[in-house]
Design an enzyme around this catalytic site. Structure first.
Site, PDB file in Angstrom:
ATOM      1  N   GLU A 108      60.104  10.243  13.803  1.00 13.86           N
ATOM      2  CA  GLU A 108      59.138  11.137  13.433  1.00 13.86           C
ATOM      3  C   GLU A 108      57.478  10.329  14.211  1.00 13.86           C
ATOM      4  OE1 GLU A 108      60.475  13.617   9.885  1.00 13.86           O
ATOM      5  OE2 GLU A 108      59.023  12.507   9.142  1.00 13.86           O
ATOM      6  N   CYS A 121      50.309   9.814  14.708  1.00 13.57           N
ATOM      7  CA  CYS A 121      50.754   8.414  13.817  1.00 13.57           C
ATOM      8  C   CYS A 121      52.064   8.628  14.516  1.00 13.57           C
ATOM      9  CB  CYS A 121      50.181   9.166  11.989  1.00 13.57           C
ATOM     10  SG  CYS A 121      51.409   7.830  10.901  1.00 13.57           S
ATOM     11  N   CYS A 128      62.643   1.210   7.002  1.00 13.05           N
ATOM     12  CA  CYS A 128      61.968   0.404   7.158  1.00 13.05           C
ATOM     13  C   CYS A 128      62.806  -1.158   6.014  1.00 13.05           C
ATOM     14  CB  CYS A 128      60.743   1.090   6.260  1.00 13.05           C
ATOM     15  SG  CYS A 128      59.866   0.036   6.197  1.00 13.05           S
ATOM     16  N   CYS A 132      59.258  -0.352  -0.697  1.00 14.21           N
ATOM     17  CA  CYS A 132      58.042   0.138  -1.397  1.00 14.21           C
ATOM     18  C   CYS A 132      58.921   0.768  -2.592  1.00 14.21           C
ATOM     19  CB  CYS A 132      56.988   0.027  -0.258  1.00 14.21           C
ATOM     20  SG  CYS A 132      56.406  -1.071   0.451  1.00 14.21           S
ATOM     21  N   CYS A 135      57.489   5.246  -1.411  1.00 18.95           N
ATOM     22  CA  CYS A 135      57.167   5.506  -0.117  1.00 18.95           C
ATOM     23  C   CYS A 135      58.344   5.339   0.366  1.00 18.95           C
ATOM     24  CB  CYS A 135      56.714   4.451   0.719  1.00 18.95           C
ATOM     25  SG  CYS A 135      57.367   4.464   2.897  1.00 18.95           S
ATOM     26  N   CYS A 362      51.795  10.586   4.478  1.00 18.33           N
ATOM     27  CA  CYS A 362      51.731   9.487   4.333  1.00 18.33           C
ATOM     28  C   CYS A 362      52.430   8.748   3.405  1.00 18.33           C
ATOM     29  CB  CYS A 362      50.067   8.483   3.849  1.00 18.33           C
ATOM     30  SG  CYS A 362      48.906   8.753   4.338  1.00 18.33           S
TER      31      CYS A 362
HETATM   32  N1  SAH Z   1      54.334  -0.094   6.549  1.00 17.70           N
HETATM   33  C1  SAH Z   1      52.821  -0.257   7.010  1.00 17.70           C
HETATM   34  C2  SAH Z   1      52.954   1.281   7.658  1.00 17.70           C
HETATM   35  C3  SAH Z   1      53.775   2.303   6.985  1.00 17.70           C
HETATM   36  S1  SAH Z   1      52.632   3.056   5.856  1.00 17.70           S
HETATM   37  C4  SAH Z   1      52.346  -0.090   5.805  1.00 17.70           C
HETATM   38  O1  SAH Z   1      53.204  -1.020   4.818  1.00 17.70           O
HETATM   39  O2  SAH Z   1      50.826  -0.336   5.767  1.00 17.70           O
HETATM   40  C5  SAH Z   1      51.076   3.651   6.443  1.00 17.70           C
HETATM   41  C6  SAH Z   1      50.931   3.835   4.621  1.00 17.70           C
HETATM   42  O3  SAH Z   1      50.468   4.856   3.927  1.00 17.70           O
HETATM   43  C7  SAH Z   1      50.965   2.637   3.847  1.00 17.70           C
HETATM   44  O4  SAH Z   1      49.434   2.273   3.457  1.00 17.70           O
HETATM   45  C8  SAH Z   1      52.136   2.959   2.666  1.00 17.70           C
HETATM   46  O5  SAH Z   1      51.472   2.586   1.313  1.00 17.70           O
HETATM   47  C9  SAH Z   1      50.696   4.187   2.872  1.00 17.70           C
HETATM   48  N2  SAH Z   1      51.895   5.204   2.396  1.00 17.70           N
HETATM   49  C10 SAH Z   1      53.428   5.168   2.069  1.00 17.70           C
HETATM   50  N3  SAH Z   1      54.089   5.996   1.085  1.00 17.70           N
HETATM   51  C11 SAH Z   1      52.666   6.777   0.700  1.00 17.70           C
HETATM   52  C12 SAH Z   1      52.929   7.469  -0.576  1.00 17.70           C
HETATM   53  N4  SAH Z   1      54.098   8.453  -0.661  1.00 17.70           N
HETATM   54  N5  SAH Z   1      51.795   8.097  -0.649  1.00 17.70           N
HETATM   55  C13 SAH Z   1      50.307   7.258  -0.241  1.00 17.70           C
HETATM   56  N6  SAH Z   1      50.180   6.276   0.212  1.00 17.70           N
HETATM   57  C14 SAH Z   1      51.872   6.112   0.696  1.00 17.70           C
END
Ligand code: SAH
Length: 369
Positions: A108, A121, A128, A132, A135, A362
């Site tokens: 996406e 974006c 991934c 985390c 996410c 995000c």
């Molecule tokens: N893997 C990379 C880039 C992808 S995510 C990274 O972690 O930086 C882009 C951003 O969105 C990251 O800061 C991630 O922690 C954040 N993110 C992921 N899931 C989220 C959520 N459910 N709510 C808010 N931010 C989130």
């Protein structure tokens, strides 16, 4: 706690598409053109079509003789991915695109138009491996790395959509790129750096988007951050810190078990020194998990010590993923958090959350098909 770390750097080409023009640098595409028995000047002519005119279909490259179109089509323009669907919201100013790659892989990208810019974006991996827990993408694991061309073509398609007025607000220009879609960009290092070069070099080598308008966001793979610093790029580095203490970060960002906060901040400092750029710290604010006042103080102190004035904190209200027990912090808690980080001399602002109702915000980019 023991976690297994699925850290596969530059894994083999499993499922990768065949070679595409956008995988190649200037030298590579000239060599490819020579292999086809075509005169060298065709290489830059084709690249101008792709990067300058945003044309990915050789049949439409009318400045080329028909037999040449066919030849380069077969050799350099294998079908990369097709649109499964576009979903729009925010009065048409946010548009999510779901793509299907040649091997069926889903990925996406999200285009967001603002009064003064248009930001895309993009995804660097399908899925991934960083796991985390807050996410959505992290829940499904890593499917595969994207090829350089699969990353670059997300940009070409969005730049064409902006030019052609497909996004509310009339024709415009794609100005900003953030590697904040699916995947951990620095775990697909070589292809991502090649994609950054294609995105930022002027035509015929790339789209000519300013390096200053590109953000590479990482969970904090410290050695890869240092390596990126040595590429002498001036893209913005964003580090997804989410908490200043190792105890909590070990669970929020499991890779912290391998590269803890101090090492990540050291690497970020090296990046700031080398690039002369401010580092962006991403902080998803989660109610009663990482939103305490003392954590804001500690965050401000640690960042000020490590990065001085070369840092900015982006607070992202958590987007709860389906089935998650976590939620965003109440607005007064958020405001107090921001105030306390600022009080330590570290600029801190709350990021707007576009695309929420289309699961394009995000961390929600887990393609559902
Ligand atoms: N893997 C990379 C880039 C992808 S995510 C990274 O972690 O930086 C882009 C951003 O969105 C990251 O800061 C991630 O922690 C954040 N993110 C992921 N899931 C989220 C959520 N459910 N709510 C808010 N931010 C989130």
């Amino acid at each position: 706690m023991t976690v297994s770390l699925p850290l596969v750097f530059d894994a083999p080409r499993r499922g990768m598409p065949p070679r595409h023009l956008a995988d190649l640098d200037a030298e590579g595409r000239r060599a490819a053109i020579e292999e086809l028995g075509l005169p060298k000047f065709r290489a830059d002519q084709i690249a101008r079509q792709y990067y300058g005119r945003l044309q990915a279909d050789p049949a439409q490259m009318t400045d080329l003789p028909a037999p040449v179109r066919e030849k380069i089509g077969e050799a350099l323009f294998p079908p990369l991915m097709s649109v499964v669907k576009h979903v729009a919201c925010d009065a048409g100013e946010t548009r999510k695109t779901l793509w299907r790659a040649g091997d069926g892989t889903l990925l996406e990208s999200v285009l967001m138009r603002y009064p003064d810019r248009a930001t895309l974006c993009i995804s660097s991996q399908a899925g991934c491996g960083m796991a985390c827990p807050f996410c959505a993408t992290g829940q499904g694991g890593l499917n595969r790395n994207l090829s350089t061309a699969e990353i670059v073509d997300q940009v070409r398609a969005a730049a064409a959509a902006m030019r052609d007025g497909e996004v509310a607000g009339g024709p415009g220009r794609l100005s900003n790129i953030v590697f904040m879609g699916m995947g951990e960009p620095l775990a697909n290092y070589k292809r991502v750096v090649a994609a950054v070069r294609r995105i930022t070099s002027p035509p015929p080598d790339g789209f000519g988007i300013s390096q200053r308008n590109v953000v590479v966001s990482t969970v904090g793979l410290a050695p890869a951050i240092r390596k990126l610093a040595d590429e002498d790029l001036s893209v913005t580095l964003a580090v997804s810190l989410h908490t200043p203490d190792d105890e909590l970060r070990d669970t929020l960002v499991p890779v912290n078990n391998r590269w803890p906060v101090a090492e990540v901040l050291d690497a970020a400092r090296y990046y700031a020194d080398k690039s002369g750029r401010r580092v962006s710290i991403e902080y998803a604010l989660i109610r009663d998990i990482n939103d305490q006042g003392w954590r804001a103080d500690m965050l401000g102190q640690k960042l000020h010590k490590a990065l001085g004035s070369r840092v900015h904190v982006n607070v992202i209200p958590l987007n709860p993923t389906p089935g998650s027990k976590w939620d965003a912090s109440p607005k007064p808690v958020e405001a107090e958090f921001v105030r306390r980080v600022n009080a330590q001399g570290v600029p801190c602002t709350v990021r707007d959350t576009r695309g929420q109702e289309i699961a394009a915000a995000c961390g929600q980019l887990a393609a559902e098909g």
